[in-house]
Design a protein around this motif. Structure first.
Motif, PDB file in Angstrom:
ATOM      1  N   GLY A 136      36.848  43.190 -20.168  1.00 41.44           N
ATOM      2  CA  GLY A 136      38.303  43.230 -20.207  1.00 41.44           C
ATOM      3  C   GLY A 136      38.835  43.213 -21.613  1.00 41.44           C
ATOM      4  N   VAL A 137      40.066  42.784 -21.744  1.00 42.54           N
ATOM      5  CA  VAL A 137      40.725  42.680 -23.046  1.00 42.54           C
ATOM      6  C   VAL A 137      39.929  41.723 -23.932  1.00 42.54           C
ATOM      7  CG1 VAL A 137      42.869  42.005 -24.196  1.00 42.54           C
ATOM      8  CG2 VAL A 137      42.948  43.178 -21.972  1.00 42.54           C
ATOM      9  N   ASP A 138      39.808  42.061 -25.194  1.00 45.27           N
ATOM     10  CA  ASP A 138      39.019  41.293 -26.166  1.00 45.27           C
ATOM     11  C   ASP A 138      37.532  41.307 -25.856  1.00 45.27           C
ATOM     12  OD1 ASP A 138      41.031  40.663 -27.894  1.00 45.27           O
ATOM     13  OD2 ASP A 138      41.255  38.576 -27.284  1.00 45.27           O
ATOM     14  N   GLY A 139      37.098  42.235 -24.971  1.00 48.55           N
ATOM     15  CA  GLY A 139      35.678  42.343 -24.663  1.00 48.55           C
ATOM     16  C   GLY A 139      35.146  41.247 -23.771  1.00 48.55           C
ATOM     17  N   VAL A 140      36.018  40.470 -23.142  1.00 48.45           N
ATOM     18  CA  VAL A 140      35.602  39.349 -22.298  1.00 48.45           C
ATOM     19  C   VAL A 140      35.551  39.801 -20.833  1.00 48.45           C
ATOM     20  CG1 VAL A 140      36.162  37.015 -21.517  1.00 48.45           C
ATOM     21  CG2 VAL A 140      36.626  37.699 -23.885  1.00 48.45           C
ATOM     22  N   PRO A 141      34.397  39.680 -20.173  1.00 48.02           N
ATOM     23  CA  PRO A 141      34.310  40.069 -18.760  1.00 48.02           C
ATOM     24  C   PRO A 141      35.288  39.259 -17.909  1.00 48.02           C
ATOM     25  CG  PRO A 141      32.119  39.729 -19.679  1.00 48.02           C
ATOM     26  CD  PRO A 141      33.101  39.225 -20.694  1.00 48.02           C
ATOM     27  N   PRO A 142      35.884  39.876 -16.899  1.00 47.73           N
ATOM     28  CA  PRO A 142      36.855  39.161 -16.069  1.00 47.73           C
ATOM     29  C   PRO A 142      36.174  38.121 -15.176  1.00 47.73           C
ATOM     30  CG  PRO A 142      36.453  41.345 -15.182  1.00 47.73           C
ATOM     31  CD  PRO A 142      35.745  41.286 -16.504  1.00 47.73           C
ATOM     32  N   GLY A 143      36.895  37.054 -14.901  1.00 45.11           N
ATOM     33  CA  GLY A 143      36.434  36.018 -13.983  1.00 45.11           C
ATOM     34  C   GLY A 143      37.448  35.794 -12.893  1.00 45.11           C
ATOM     35  N   GLN A 144      37.178  34.827 -12.019  1.00 44.61           N
ATOM     36  CA  GLN A 144      38.052  34.558 -10.887  1.00 44.61           C
ATOM     37  C   GLN A 144      38.545  33.115 -10.917  1.00 44.61           C
ATOM     38  OE1 GLN A 144      36.503  35.730  -7.056  1.00 44.61           O
ATOM     39  NE2 GLN A 144      35.374  37.479  -7.911  1.00 44.61           N
ATOM     40  N   LEU A 145      39.812  32.955 -10.585  1.00 42.73           N
ATOM     41  CA  LEU A 145      40.414  31.634 -10.484  1.00 42.73           C
ATOM     42  C   LEU A 145      41.026  31.522  -9.094  1.00 42.73           C
ATOM     43  CD1 LEU A 145      41.249  28.966 -11.915  1.00 42.73           C
ATOM     44  CD2 LEU A 145      43.355  30.135 -12.595  1.00 42.73           C
ATOM     45  N   ALA A 146      40.472  30.655  -8.253  1.00 42.16           N
ATOM     46  CA  ALA A 146      40.911  30.537  -6.859  1.00 42.16           C
ATOM     47  C   ALA A 146      42.024  29.519  -6.731  1.00 42.16           C
ATOM     48  CB  ALA A 146      39.733  30.143  -5.985  1.00 42.16           C
ATOM     49  N   HIS A 147      42.970  29.834  -5.824  1.00 43.34           N
ATOM     50  CA  HIS A 147      44.048  28.883  -5.541  1.00 43.34           C
ATOM     51  C   HIS A 147      44.651  29.222  -4.185  1.00 43.34           C
ATOM     52  CE1 HIS A 147      47.079  25.876  -6.475  1.00 43.34           C
ATOM     53  NE2 HIS A 147      48.016  26.732  -6.099  1.00 43.34           N
ATOM     54  N   HIS A 148      44.531  28.292  -3.240  1.00 37.53           N
ATOM     55  CA  HIS A 148      45.137  28.433  -1.902  1.00 37.53           C
ATOM     56  C   HIS A 148      44.744  29.746  -1.218  1.00 37.53           C
ATOM     57  CE1 HIS A 148      48.622  25.367  -2.625  1.00 37.53           C
ATOM     58  NE2 HIS A 148      47.412  24.828  -2.772  1.00 37.53           N
ATOM     59  N   GLY A 149      43.494  30.119  -1.316  1.00 34.26           N
ATOM     60  CA  GLY A 149      43.028  31.324  -0.635  1.00 34.26           C
ATOM     61  C   GLY A 149      43.355  32.622  -1.335  1.00 34.26           C
ATOM     62  N   LEU A 150      43.910  32.553  -2.528  1.00 29.45           N
ATOM     63  CA  LEU A 150      44.144  33.737  -3.350  1.00 29.45           C
ATOM     64  C   LEU A 150      43.267  33.655  -4.598  1.00 29.45           C
ATOM     65  CD1 LEU A 150      48.043  34.039  -3.187  1.00 29.45           C
ATOM     66  CD2 LEU A 150      46.356  35.389  -1.907  1.00 29.45           C
ATOM     67  N   ILE A 151      43.040  34.797  -5.214  1.00 32.35           N
ATOM     68  CA  ILE A 151      42.235  34.881  -6.424  1.00 32.35           C
ATOM     69  C   ILE A 151      43.075  35.493  -7.544  1.00 32.35           C
ATOM     70  CG2 ILE A 151      40.213  35.952  -7.515  1.00 32.35           C
ATOM     71  CD1 ILE A 151      39.424  33.843  -5.540  1.00 32.35           C
ATOM     72  N   ALA A 152      43.096  34.832  -8.679  1.00 31.17           N
ATOM     73  CA  ALA A 152      43.624  35.457  -9.893  1.00 31.17           C
ATOM     74  C   ALA A 152      42.431  35.961 -10.696  1.00 31.17           C
ATOM     75  CB  ALA A 152      44.426  34.456 -10.711  1.00 31.17           C
ATOM     76  N   VAL A 153      42.448  37.216 -11.039  1.00 29.07           N
ATOM     77  CA  VAL A 153      41.388  37.782 -11.876  1.00 29.07           C
ATOM     78  C   VAL A 153      41.835  37.610 -13.326  1.00 29.07           C
ATOM     79  CG1 VAL A 153      40.038  39.842 -12.421  1.00 29.07           C
ATOM     80  CG2 VAL A 153      40.760  39.392 -10.054  1.00 29.07           C
ATOM     81  N   VAL A 154      41.060  36.848 -14.078  1.00 27.84           N
ATOM     82  CA  VAL A 154      41.517  36.371 -15.384  1.00 27.84           C
ATOM     83  C   VAL A 154      40.487  36.641 -16.472  1.00 27.84           C
ATOM     84  CG1 VAL A 154      42.892  34.534 -14.321  1.00 27.84           C
ATOM     85  CG2 VAL A 154      40.529  34.067 -15.009  1.00 27.84           C
ATOM     86  N   GLY A 155      40.953  36.569 -17.695  1.00 23.26           N
ATOM     87  CA  GLY A 155      40.104  36.603 -18.873  1.00 23.26           C
ATOM     88  C   GLY A 155      40.661  35.655 -19.909  1.00 23.26           C
ATOM     89  N   THR A 156      39.980  35.557 -21.024  1.00 24.01           N
ATOM     90  CA  THR A 156      40.446  34.715 -22.126  1.00 24.01           C
ATOM     91  C   THR A 156      40.713  35.602 -23.335  1.00 24.01           C
ATOM     92  OG1 THR A 156      39.108  32.874 -21.322  1.00 24.01           O
ATOM     93  CG2 THR A 156      39.905  32.732 -23.585  1.00 24.01           C
ATOM     94  N   VAL A 157      41.862  35.417 -23.958  1.00 28.92           N
ATOM     95  CA  VAL A 157      42.239  36.233 -25.113  1.00 28.92           C
ATOM     96  C   VAL A 157      42.643  35.323 -26.259  1.00 28.92           C
ATOM     97  CG1 VAL A 157      42.933  38.262 -23.779  1.00 28.92           C
ATOM     98  CG2 VAL A 157      44.607  36.453 -24.227  1.00 28.92           C
ATOM     99  N   ARG A 158      42.595  35.858 -27.455  1.00 32.19           N
ATOM    100  CA  ARG A 158      42.924  35.079 -28.650  1.00 32.19           C
ATOM    101  C   ARG A 158      44.422  34.784 -28.717  1.00 32.19           C
ATOM    102  NH1 ARG A 158      39.015  38.813 -30.570  1.00 32.19           N
ATOM    103  NH2 ARG A 158      40.701  40.282 -30.997  1.00 32.19           N
ATOM    104  N   GLU A 159      44.738  33.544 -28.953  1.00 32.87           N
ATOM    105  CA  GLU A 159      46.134  33.161 -29.050  1.00 32.87           C
ATOM    106  C   GLU A 159      46.823  33.852 -30.219  1.00 32.87           C
ATOM    107  OE1 GLU A 159      48.961  29.167 -29.177  1.00 32.87           O
ATOM    108  OE2 GLU A 159      46.779  28.992 -28.951  1.00 32.87           O
TER     109      GLU A 159
END
Length: 266
Positions: free
Chosen positions: A24-47
């Protein structure tokens, strides 16, 4: 890697693995963040790149913007191959996972309704361009012998152009109506500016269609059959995409990082 949480999309849980080469952005592979049966597909980027002031400067840097958009879209495309994602706006960032979960909680009902409506469906794009060559007279005008002849030739060229545009627009309406009969929903977008899109000719149709995955092959074949049907017109099919044009998300603020985007809208 410490930084901000970048959110690509919201979706329901899925078992299939994304393509291994997707980063993904900044070359970081996407991960998953679960909440109440939904998934946010997330990455980490430089502040330092995505905090408010830095992001504002970056958005004026076409090279940076293009690279970021390509990385964002690569993740969305990988998701579209295995599930129905609800894409979020480019550069949607939050301070941490708690901020992402707070956004998901606040918009849970809206996300679920939209995912239900889009489940098992993809977006196809269809554009029609009238080639620039088609706007030129088939026969070069003769040198006018008089002012009267000159005006007559101008009127003839003007009529020829008008007839060509009328024919192109008639074909576009007919194809759009036919495609609407094969789609569950459709959106007509504003014609593209050829100077900005770098496409030759005049854009006479710029439309998106919401199509069940199971009907996508038949839909694509219908568009393919239309290619070459009308001389001087170029029919372009793109997709399948995540259903950007049909997400219908409201835009509101999230628990963003120091005023960075934090908006889960399109």
């Amino acid at each position: 890697m410490s930084g901000l949480r970048y959110v690509y999309a919201i979706c329901r849980p899925f078992d299939a693995a994304l393509q291994a080469q997707v980063t993904g952005v900044d070359g970081v592979p996407p991960g998953q963040l679960a909440h109440h049966g939904l998934i946010a597909v997330v990455g980490t980027v430089r502040e330092e790149d995505f905090a408010e002031e830095s992001l504002r400067r970056h958005l004026e840097d076409l090279d940076w913007l293009s690279a970021t958009a390509r990385a964002h879209q690569a993740v969305i495309d990988a998701l579209t191959a295995v599930t129905t994602p609800l894409p979020l706006r480019l550069a949607t960032v939050f301070r941490d996972d708690a901020g992402v979960r707070a956004m998901m909680e606040a918009r849970e009902d809206s996300f679920r309704r939209t995912l239900d409506r889009l489940d098992g469906r993809v977006e196809w794009g269809v554009k029609i361009h009238a080639d620039a060559e088609a706007t030129r007279p088939a026969v070069e005008p003769q040198k006018a012998a008089s002012g009267r002849d000159y005006l007559r030739q101008r009127r003839q060229r003007s009529r020829a152009h008008e007839e060509m545009w009328e024919s192109a627009e008639k074909f576009a309406r007919r194809l759009h109506d036919m495609l609407c009969g094969q789609a569950e929903d459709a959106r007509l977008h504003a014609p593209q500016n050829s100077a900005l899109s770098r496409e030759s000719g005049r854009n006479v149709l710029n439309a998106a269609y919401l199509v069940p995955r199971s009907d996508s092959e038949a839909f694509a074949e219908l568009v393919e059959r239309a290619k070459g049907e009308e001389p001087g017109l170029r029919v372009e099919l793109t997709g399948p995409w995540a259903a950007y044009s049909f997400a219908g998300l409201e835009t509101d603020g999230g628990d963003a990082a120091d005023g960075a985007t934090g908006e889960a809208g399109l």
